[in-house]
Write a protein that holds these residues in place. Structure first.
Motif, short mmCIF file in Angstrom:
data_model
loop_
_atom_site.label_atom_id
_atom_site.label_comp_id
_atom_site.label_asym_id
_atom_site.label_seq_id
_atom_site.Cartn_x
_atom_site.Cartn_y
_atom_site.Cartn_z
N VAL A 1 15.74 12.31 7.15
CA VAL A 1 15.64 13.57 6.42
C VAL A 1 14.86 13.40 5.11
N THR A 2 15.17 12.36 4.34
CA THR A 2 14.53 12.19 3.03
C THR A 2 13.11 11.66 3.16
N PHE A 3 12.93 10.63 3.97
CA PHE A 3 11.59 10.08 4.14
C PHE A 3 10.70 11.06 4.90
N GLY A 4 11.27 11.73 5.89
CA GLY A 4 10.49 12.70 6.65
C GLY A 4 9.97 13.83 5.79
N LYS A 5 10.78 14.30 4.84
CA LYS A 5 10.32 15.36 3.94
C LYS A 5 9.13 14.91 3.12
N ARG A 6 9.17 13.69 2.65
CA ARG A 6 8.06 13.19 1.83
C ARG A 6 6.83 12.91 2.70
N ALA A 7 7.03 12.37 3.89
CA ALA A 7 5.90 12.05 4.76
C ALA A 7 5.21 13.31 5.28
N PHE A 8 5.99 14.33 5.63
CA PHE A 8 5.42 15.57 6.17
C PHE A 8 5.15 16.62 5.10
N ARG A 9 5.53 16.29 3.86
CA ARG A 9 5.31 17.19 2.71
C ARG A 9 6.06 18.51 2.88
N ARG A 10 7.19 18.48 3.57
CA ARG A 10 8.04 19.66 3.77
C ARG A 10 9.34 19.18 4.39
N ALA B 1 1.65 -2.02 11.05
CA ALA B 1 1.68 -3.00 9.96
C ALA B 1 2.49 -2.48 8.78
N MET B 2 2.32 -1.20 8.45
CA MET B 2 3.04 -0.65 7.30
C MET B 2 4.54 -0.56 7.57
N ALA B 3 4.91 -0.22 8.79
CA ALA B 3 6.33 -0.14 9.11
C ALA B 3 6.99 -1.50 9.00
N ALA B 4 6.29 -2.53 9.46
CA ALA B 4 6.85 -3.88 9.38
C ALA B 4 7.07 -4.31 7.93
N THR B 5 6.16 -3.91 7.05
CA THR B 5 6.30 -4.25 5.64
C THR B 5 7.37 -3.38 4.97
N ALA B 6 7.40 -2.09 5.33
CA ALA B 6 8.30 -1.15 4.67
C ALA B 6 9.77 -1.53 4.87
N VAL B 7 10.12 -2.02 6.06
CA VAL B 7 11.54 -2.30 6.31
C VAL B 7 12.03 -3.52 5.54
N THR B 8 11.12 -4.27 4.93
CA THR B 8 11.55 -5.39 4.10
C THR B 8 12.03 -4.92 2.74
N ARG B 9 11.79 -3.64 2.42
CA ARG B 9 12.26 -3.08 1.15
C ARG B 9 12.96 -1.74 1.38
N LEU B 10 13.79 -1.73 2.39
CA LEU B 10 14.50 -0.50 2.75
C LEU B 10 15.42 -0.01 1.63
N SER B 11 15.96 -0.93 0.84
CA SER B 11 16.87 -0.52 -0.22
C SER B 11 16.17 0.39 -1.23
N ALA B 12 14.87 0.20 -1.40
CA ALA B 12 14.12 1.06 -2.32
C ALA B 12 13.76 2.38 -1.64
N LEU B 13 13.40 2.33 -0.37
CA LEU B 13 13.00 3.54 0.35
C LEU B 13 14.20 4.40 0.72
N ASN B 14 15.34 3.77 0.97
CA ASN B 14 16.52 4.51 1.40
C ASN B 14 17.77 3.81 0.85
N PRO B 15 18.14 4.10 -0.39
CA PRO B 15 19.30 3.42 -1.00
C PRO B 15 20.61 3.89 -0.37
N CYS B 16 20.85 3.43 0.85
CA CYS B 16 22.06 3.81 1.58
C CYS B 16 22.74 2.53 2.05
N ASP B 17 23.98 2.37 1.72
CA ASP B 17 24.75 1.17 2.08
C ASP B 17 25.27 1.32 3.51
N VAL B 18 24.64 0.61 4.44
CA VAL B 18 25.03 0.74 5.84
C VAL B 18 26.45 0.23 6.08
N THR B 19 26.92 -0.69 5.21
CA THR B 19 28.26 -1.24 5.40
C THR B 19 29.33 -0.19 5.18
#
Length: 590
Positions: free
Chosen positions: A185-194, A154-172
């Motif tokens: 790399v960036t989200f994994g560091k925060r999720a795993f605390r390392r 459920a959280m993953a489905a919600t999170a990808v609706t605001r990817l620009s905030a979680l990962n400000p990377c322009d795929v274009t």
């Protein structure tokens, strides 16, 4: 690797995708796949599995769960025996810890900006050593494993609706694969605390690619988030054991482990950017650096939530929310009143800790914080405000937290008071003295309510000479009788049955032994007790470390207790004292 243990291999991608498909299609095999999947995940990172994930306890001198004692009777008093600790670094064990519901919700909030409290629907947390963050309660049940998987989806489905905030990377301009790597790399560091390893990055990139196949960039990232939120490196606070030879000197925990210890102790959540930056720079290596971070964190509102969580569990405040009462005898008791009394104690603790700080105030203040319902409960004039406001109480009847309705109602039966429960609470929660449990073959039945006798008269049967119960009840009942002026819902009374209330008692096995009359006098005694202050420091230590103390912790406890004493028992000194202690900053090989 210990004999008899089994090390699981990391589950394959096909395993994860099969589980994901089953969950979404309500396949009846899903719970079993989820359970085995999470069990396998728990074994990543060098964690050995033996079927049940547990951490063995170690008894401290003085008894199970207690500190080394110096008083007669029950085991442990919260006081540390004097010894020479100069130059010694003796941290106790550092067991694996799983996020409890409070920590899980907070972490999801700070990691994803998610306001839904998913963990509130999880199975109840186990209790160990008095706290739900205790590391000796690590078994992942079938239902909890399924809850983790459903919440992650459920959280993953919600999170990808605001990817620009979680990962400000322009795929274009940057490209989907490059943005996916950056996110991992960036989200994994925060999720795993390392920082995540290169092998982990490769695995998650493969997972992203599979999830992206036939779908969109967001679909691939969604699968990555689901996987990370079910990893043991998210669900658990993983601290791989150092490879030390037997008898080797303790070593400091890594900067990221220390940042995580700090954040979950003081905030009940993951590290913030400042803590991560300090870990990146190696700026958590000295007590001064750690103390500065701890003091900074205490200024954050999240510290208020963690302090409230500590007091809620230490003092068992939420028990009053579920305790039943005889409706015919106490028609004013209701879930609404119970909720107001709980909120009263929460407001009182918040004000005392942050505005005053002194243990004596917590135990003996002649005031509380009340709304109209609470004021009416105490027979006092209701505050003009509809919210909670400071209310002075009759100082001959009320003194501190243990004369409030939450404690009194929670520690009483439906139709009569319970000197045993109330006295046991004082022994164990305020004095850190463990009272031995009754024999296994003993059927415990409180005496039946009899209007021709008082509660005190009915409970005196415990004092019968030759009774197998007499020795232990001599430790509890004389403390519990001091609360007899308060009926089963905590309201003041002067008569019990046919008799005038006798609330006299005797304190034994402490540094403030002697007779007293009434709970106010008892609280005055306990407020002046060094053993009570030592016990409070010990309770904070248990909360911070997620375990009960062991013999190896005696020097650490002695230092913390001395710091509390030198501050005139200002409880606000404890978080920094514990965070800068050797037990918090070091670890040994198991």
């Amino acid at each position: 690797m210990p004999a008899g243990s089994v090390r699981y291999r990391a589950p394959g991608l096909s395993h994860f995708l099969m589980m994901r498909k089953m969950l979404r299609s309500s396949d009846t095999r899903a719970p079993f796949v989820v359970q085995s999947f999470v069990a396998a995940l728990v074994c990543l990172g060098g964690i050995a599995c033996t079927g049940r994930i547990t951490a063995p306890g170690t008894l401290a001198p003085g008894g199970a769960g207690g500190s080394a004692g110096n008083g007669p009777g029950p085991s442990g008093t919260g006081a540390v025996q004097s010894s020479s600790c100069a130059g010694q670094i003796t941290p106790g064990r550092a067991p694996l810890r799983r996020l409890n519901q409070f920590e899980y919700n907070n972490t999801i909030r700070d990691l994803l900006g998610e306001t839904t409290r998913y963990a509130d629907g999880f199975p109840p947390d186990e209790q160990g050593g008095g706290f739900s963050n205790n590391a000796d309660a690590l078994v992942v049940s079938h239902l909890l494993a399924e809850s983790y998987a459903s919440a992650a989806q459920a959280m993953a489905a919600t999170a990808v609706t605001r990817l620009s905030a979680l990962n400000p990377c322009d795929v274009t301009t940057t490209g989907e694969d490059s943005c996916a790597r950056q996110f991992i790399v960036t989200f994994g560091k925060r999720a795993f605390r390392r920082p995540i390893t290169s092998d982990e990055t490769t695995r998650f990139l493969a997972l992203y690619s599979t999830g992206r196949m036939g779908g969109t960039y967001a679909d691939g990232i969604s699968v990555v988030i689901e996987m990370m939120l079910q990893s043991p490196h998210f669900i658990y606070r993983v601290e791989p054991a150092p490879a030390l030879a037997a008898g080797a000197a303790p070593v400091p925990v890594t900067p990221y482990e220390l940042a995580t210890r700090l954040s979950y102790f003081i905030w009940g959540s993951m590290p913030d950017d400042t803590l991560f930056a300090a870990a990146d720079a190696g700026a958590l290596s000295t007590p001064t650096q750690v103390g500065d971070q701890a003091r900074r964190m205490l200024q954050d509102n999240r510290a208020h939530d963690a302090v409230a969580a500590f007091h809620r569990e230490w003092l068992q405040l939420d028990h009053a929310l579920v305790v039943p009462k005889a409706a015919m005898m106490f028609p004013t008791w209701s879930p609404t009143l119970a909720g107001s009394l709980f909120a009263e104690s929460q407001a009182f603790v918040e004000n005392v800790f942050w505005s005053d700080g002194h243990l004596a105030t917590l135990l003996s203040a002649p005031y509380t914080f009340a709304d109209q319902a609470v004021a009416q409960y105490y027979g006092a004039t209701a505050p003009a405000s509809t919210s909670f406001a400071k209310l002075m109480l009759d100082p001959t009847q009320r003194a501190g937290l243990l004369t409030q309705g939450t404690f009194l109602a929670a520690n009483a039966g439906p139709d009569q008071t319970s000197p045993v429960q109330r006295g046991k609470f004082v022994r164990e929660q305020l004095l850190c003295q463990t009272v031995a449990p009754p024999p296994n073959n003993l059927v415990i039945m409180p005496p039946k309510v009899d209007q021709t006798s008082s509660t005190r008269d009915r409970f005196k049967q415990h004092e019968m000479t030759g009774s197998s119960c007499a020795a232990c009840h001599a430790l509890m009942d004389p403390l519990g009788f001091g609360f007899e002026h308060y009926d089963p819902i905590g309201q003041w009374r002067t008569v019990d049955g046919p008799s005038t209330v006798d609330a006299s008692g005797m304190v034994t096995g402490t540094d403030v032994d002697g007779p007293y009359d009434g709970a106010v006098a008892l609280m005055t005694k306990l407020s002046a007790s060094q053993q009570v202050a030592n016990c409070v420091a010990t309770q904070w230590f248990r909360f911070a470390t997620g375990r009960t103390e062991t013999a190896a912790d005696m020097c650490t406890l002695q230092t913390i207790q001395k710091q509390l004493s030198s501050s005139q028992a200002d409880m606000r000194t404890l978080p920094v004292a514990i965070a800068t202690s050797d037990a918090f900053r070091y670890r040994t090989s198991p």
